[in-house]
Scaffold this motif. Structure first.
Motif, PDB file in Angstrom:
ATOM      1  N   HIS A 248       6.161  -6.670   0.450  1.00 24.91           N
ATOM      2  CA  HIS A 248       5.606  -7.215   1.690  1.00 24.91           C
ATOM      3  C   HIS A 248       4.102  -7.467   1.517  1.00 24.91           C
ATOM      4  N   PRO A 249       3.621  -8.637   1.952  1.00 26.22           N
ATOM      5  CA  PRO A 249       2.187  -8.966   1.797  1.00 26.22           C
ATOM      6  C   PRO A 249       1.256  -7.956   2.448  1.00 26.22           C
ATOM      7  N   VAL A 250       1.765  -7.238   3.455  1.00 24.96           N
ATOM      8  CA  VAL A 250       0.911  -6.273   4.150  1.00 24.96           C
ATOM      9  C   VAL A 250       0.420  -5.181   3.205  1.00 24.96           C
ATOM     10  N   LEU A 251       1.186  -4.941   2.138  1.00 21.27           N
ATOM     11  CA  LEU A 251       0.778  -3.926   1.163  1.00 21.27           C
ATOM     12  C   LEU A 251      -0.554  -4.310   0.515  1.00 21.27           C
ATOM     13  N   PHE A 252      -0.709  -5.586   0.193  1.00 19.83           N
ATOM     14  CA  PHE A 252      -1.934  -6.041  -0.471  1.00 19.83           C
ATOM     15  C   PHE A 252      -3.082  -6.238   0.520  1.00 19.83           C
ATOM     16  N   LYS A 253      -2.770  -6.257   1.814  1.00 11.96           N
ATOM     17  CA  LYS A 253      -3.820  -6.338   2.832  1.00 11.96           C
ATOM     18  C   LYS A 253      -4.422  -4.963   3.117  1.00 11.96           C
ATOM     19  N   ASN A 254      -3.771  -3.937   2.593  1.00  9.51           N
ATOM     20  CA  ASN A 254      -4.278  -2.571   2.715  1.00  9.51           C
ATOM     21  C   ASN A 254      -5.422  -2.395   1.711  1.00  9.51           C
ATOM     22  N   LYS A 255      -6.668  -2.506   2.188  1.00 11.68           N
ATOM     23  CA  LYS A 255      -7.818  -2.475   1.285  1.00 11.68           C
ATOM     24  C   LYS A 255      -7.927  -1.154   0.528  1.00 11.68           C
ATOM     25  N   SER A 256      -7.603  -0.064   1.186  1.00 12.20           N
ATOM     26  CA  SER A 256      -7.655   1.236   0.518  1.00 12.20           C
ATOM     27  C   SER A 256      -6.713   1.260  -0.671  1.00 12.20           C
ATOM     28  N   TYR A 257      -5.526   0.693  -0.488  1.00 20.10           N
ATOM     29  CA  TYR A 257      -4.527   0.659  -1.555  1.00 20.10           C
ATOM     30  C   TYR A 257      -4.970  -0.246  -2.696  1.00 20.10           C
ATOM     31  N   THR A 258      -5.393  -1.476  -2.367  1.00 16.73           N
ATOM     32  CA  THR A 258      -5.732  -2.438  -3.425  1.00 16.73           C
ATOM     33  C   THR A 258      -6.967  -2.003  -4.216  1.00 16.73           C
ATOM     34  N   PHE A 259      -7.980  -1.460  -3.537  1.00 19.41           N
ATOM     35  CA  PHE A 259      -9.172  -0.979  -4.240  1.00 19.41           C
ATOM     36  C   PHE A 259      -8.832   0.209  -5.148  1.00 19.41           C
ATOM     37  N   THR A 260      -7.973   1.096  -4.645  1.00 24.45           N
ATOM     38  CA  THR A 260      -7.559   2.248  -5.459  1.00 24.45           C
ATOM     39  C   THR A 260      -6.779   1.791  -6.678  1.00 24.45           C
ATOM     40  N   LEU A 261      -5.905   0.803  -6.484  1.00 25.33           N
ATOM     41  CA  LEU A 261      -5.101   0.282  -7.596  1.00 25.33           C
ATOM     42  C   LEU A 261      -5.996  -0.356  -8.657  1.00 25.33           C
ATOM     43  N   LEU A 262      -6.994  -1.128  -8.230  1.00 25.72           N
ATOM     44  CA  LEU A 262      -7.921  -1.763  -9.165  1.00 25.72           C
ATOM     45  C   LEU A 262      -8.744  -0.718  -9.915  1.00 25.72           C
ATOM     46  N   THR A 263      -9.194   0.304  -9.197  1.00 21.70           N
ATOM     47  CA  THR A 263      -9.967   1.367  -9.829  1.00 21.70           C
ATOM     48  C   THR A 263      -9.131   2.108 -10.864  1.00 21.70           C
ATOM     49  N   PHE A 264      -7.888   2.394 -10.499  1.00 27.75           N
ATOM     50  CA  PHE A 264      -6.987   3.067 -11.437  1.00 27.75           C
ATOM     51  C   PHE A 264      -6.755   2.220 -12.681  1.00 27.75           C
ATOM     52  N   ALA A 265      -6.623   0.903 -12.494  1.00 22.87           N
ATOM     53  CA  ALA A 265      -6.373   0.004 -13.621  1.00 22.87           C
ATOM     54  C   ALA A 265      -7.502   0.080 -14.648  1.00 22.87           C
ATOM     55  N   LEU A 266      -8.742   0.069 -14.182  1.00 13.09           N
ATOM     56  CA  LEU A 266      -9.876   0.163 -15.109  1.00 13.09           C
ATOM     57  C   LEU A 266      -9.859   1.479 -15.870  1.00 13.09           C
ATOM     58  N   GLY A 267      -9.654   2.572 -15.147  1.00  7.18           N
ATOM     59  CA  GLY A 267      -9.607   3.881 -15.805  1.00  7.18           C
ATOM     60  C   GLY A 267      -8.433   4.007 -16.756  1.00  7.18           C
ATOM     61  N   ALA A 268      -7.282   3.452 -16.356  1.00 10.40           N
ATOM     62  CA  ALA A 268      -6.088   3.523 -17.214  1.00 10.40           C
ATOM     63  C   ALA A 268      -6.292   2.727 -18.495  1.00 10.40           C
ATOM     64  N   GLY A 269      -6.950   1.576 -18.387  1.00  9.36           N
ATOM     65  CA  GLY A 269      -7.238   0.787 -19.579  1.00  9.36           C
ATOM     66  C   GLY A 269      -8.135   1.527 -20.542  1.00  9.36           C
ATOM     67  N   THR A 451     -11.801   4.044   2.457  1.00  8.45           N
ATOM     68  CA  THR A 451     -10.848   4.973   3.059  1.00  8.45           C
ATOM     69  C   THR A 451     -11.445   5.661   4.280  1.00  8.45           C
ATOM     70  N   LYS A 452     -12.716   6.094   4.170  1.00  5.97           N
ATOM     71  CA  LYS A 452     -13.365   6.754   5.297  1.00  5.97           C
ATOM     72  C   LYS A 452     -13.520   5.811   6.489  1.00  5.97           C
ATOM     73  N   ASN A 453     -13.886   4.568   6.205  1.00  6.39           N
ATOM     74  CA  ASN A 453     -14.038   3.588   7.284  1.00  6.39           C
ATOM     75  C   ASN A 453     -12.717   3.321   7.989  1.00  6.39           C
ATOM     76  N   LYS A 454     -11.632   3.298   7.191  1.00  5.74           N
ATOM     77  CA  LYS A 454     -10.311   3.055   7.756  1.00  5.74           C
ATOM     78  C   LYS A 454      -9.904   4.199   8.684  1.00  5.74           C
ATOM     79  N   LYS A 455     -10.200   5.443   8.250  1.00 12.62           N
ATOM     80  CA  LYS A 455      -9.853   6.611   9.067  1.00 12.62           C
ATOM     81  C   LYS A 455     -10.676   6.654  10.346  1.00 12.62           C
ATOM     82  N   SER A 456     -11.977   6.288  10.223  1.00 10.64           N
ATOM     83  CA  SER A 456     -12.855   6.328  11.395  1.00 10.64           C
ATOM     84  C   SER A 456     -12.484   5.288  12.444  1.00 10.64           C
ATOM     85  N   ASN A 457     -11.894   4.182  11.948  1.00 11.99           N
ATOM     86  CA  ASN A 457     -11.465   3.123  12.871  1.00 11.99           C
ATOM     87  C   ASN A 457     -10.117   3.443  13.504  1.00 11.99           C
TER      88      ASN A 457
END
Length: 457
Positions: A248-269, A451-457
């Motif tokens: 579902h496209p909503v998964l990629f609209k989750n900024k916390s998820y996509t940023f975490t995935l990108l960060t993990f990708a760099l570290g995993a590489g 993530t913090k901004n998302k929780k505060s909102n």
């Protein structure tokens, strides 16, 4: 009732023990055949590119399968999926054990991969589904320990088997996993997700996108790149117009998820350089045998496996951010020191690698735990499946760039204080990896703020 509390603590512990044990065997199966490639090539008179497909075909199907199983886990019983996966892996192992030619061997590895892919997918889903956020880090730590230990011990076990038996005897080891099926069926519950129809067209487009991208990385072909762009465009179009898309496209609209995935990708590489680059350094610079290089890498992997659960406890008690920044610091120290000492005593490099292996194991724990907290219950399966997919894709990309860097044979030194007689090209790679780790730290800080901004909102 919440799934995480519906299963008794004693059963959860036993479930994690058997899952970790099976993950050890699965990870061993991934690395054992790397050692056997020369013997296989000699027996069937294969070129290096042909023997490479024994590994490449496995990794491609494995990467695709992780995502598929992750999606299926949102709709079907986990016990059904893991039973199917282990049976497929056993079938592939039997075919490989009896394989008398190269095509049959490749088919055996493909079937093995189609089954084995269920394990890393469920290794992330089971802790998320059956453990509370306060105890999830320890569970993910156990699965990470199993994967780390299996990857490390695989080449050593393969070396021992190949000294007395033929390469096809390596297919016997995965057959042991069949014994785990009754235990999984006993301890895994009957929970399953919604029974909505699976978007098979979307699934096929996703598979085509992943396969074409993996082939672009390994083959560096413009034709394959064009195919990848076409398949990617078709997949994006499909998930936008379909009522129940495969992802579902909503998964990629989750900024916390996509940023975490990108960060993990760099570290995993960056982390992939440890099992990929270290044996090359030991063999080509320190002039060790492949078997001896495996022994020099083993202490780091063993200590990392032993400390993996400790990392999970840190994540549970002090937070994922504490563990993540600790691993980033360990990566930076490891790569920084190696940029100075690549080409020095193999014993010194072995000690430095311990820091890197511990960081590699803990990085997966920290990021898997962080990512799981960004997902809703309905997105856990596909979300964690994509997490494992990104791990393989990032590793493939890193492997390609590292291979090209080693082939360039540049005389320029990024670290002017590297004064070893040899290993200059390795030193340069470790400098670049240090920069990647710094970028990863910056991105992770962005993840925390998002993530913090998302929780505060």
């Amino acid at each position: 009732m919440d799934v995480s509390t519906s299963l008794a603590q004693s059963k959860r512990n036993k479930l994690m023990i058997i899952l970790t044990s099976v993950l050890v065997i699965s990870a061993m199966n991934t690395t054992m055949f790397n050692v056997a490639l020369p013997a296989i090539g000699e027996q069937f008179s294969l070129s290096p590119s042909q023997t490479g497909w024994i590994v490449t075909s496995y990794l491609i199907i494995f990467a695709v399968g992780v995502t598929i199983y992750g999606k299926l886990a949102d709709q079907y019983k986990l016990k059904t999926l893991i039973t199917t996966g282990i049976i497929l892996m056993a079938l592939g192992s039997l075919i490989g054990l009896l394989a008398l030619n190269y095509p049959l061997l490749v088919i055996a590895r493909v079937i093995q991969a189609a089954g084995a892919a269920v394990l890393p997918a469920l290794a992330m889903i089971i802790p998320t589904r059956y453990f509370t956020p306060e105890t999830r880090g320890r569970a993910i730590g156990m699965t990470s320990a199993g994967l780390t230990f299996g990857i490390a011990i695989g080449p050593i076990i393969a070396g021992l088997i190949l000294t007395s038996f033929s390469w096809n005897k390596l297919f016997i080891i995965p057959l042991v996993m069949v014994l785990s099926i009754p235990i999984f069926r006993k301890y895994l519950g009957d929970e399953k997700g919604t029974q909505s129809k699976i978007d098979f067209i979307g699934a096929l487009l996703l598979v085509a996108t992943i396969v074409s991208f993996m082939l672009v990385i390994s083959q560096s072909s413009w034709i394959l790149f064009i195919l990848f762009v076409l398949f990617l465009g078709a997949f994006v179009w499909r998930i936008k117009i379909t009522k129940n898309p495969f992802i579902h496209p909503v998964l990629f609209k989750n900024k916390s998820y996509t940023f975490t995935l990108l960060t993990f990708a760099l570290g995993a590489g960056a982390a992939f350089s440890l099992p990929y680059l270290s044996p090359l350094l030991f063999v080509n610079v320190n002039h060790l045998s492949p078997f001896a290089s495996g022994l020099f890498m083993f202490p780091g992997a063993l200590i990392a496996a032993l400390l993996a659960k400790t990392g999970g406890k840190i994540a549970d008690t002090r937070g994922n951010a504490t563990l993540a920044y600790m691993t980033i610091l360990l990566f930076l120290i490891c790569f920084g020191l190696l940029s100075f000492f690549a080409g020095a005593s193999a014993y010194l490099v072995m000690v430095i690698l311990i820091l890197g292996y511990v960081a590699q194991s803990q990085w997966q724990v920290a990021m898997a735990n962080t990512l799981s907290n960004t997902l809703s219950k309905e997105q856990v399966g596909i979300g964690m499946g994509l997490f494992m997919l990104v791990n393989f894709v990032a590793s493939s990309i890193a492997g390609t760039f590292i291979g090209r860097a080693l082939s360039s044979r540049s005389s320029f030194s990024f670290n002017p204080w590297h004064n070893q007689a040899s290993g200059g090209e390795y030193s340069n790679i470790y400098v670049v990896l240090s920069v990647v780790v710094i970028i990863t730290a910056i991105l992770y800080t962005v993840v925390l703020r998002t993530t913090k901004n998302k929780k505060s909102n």
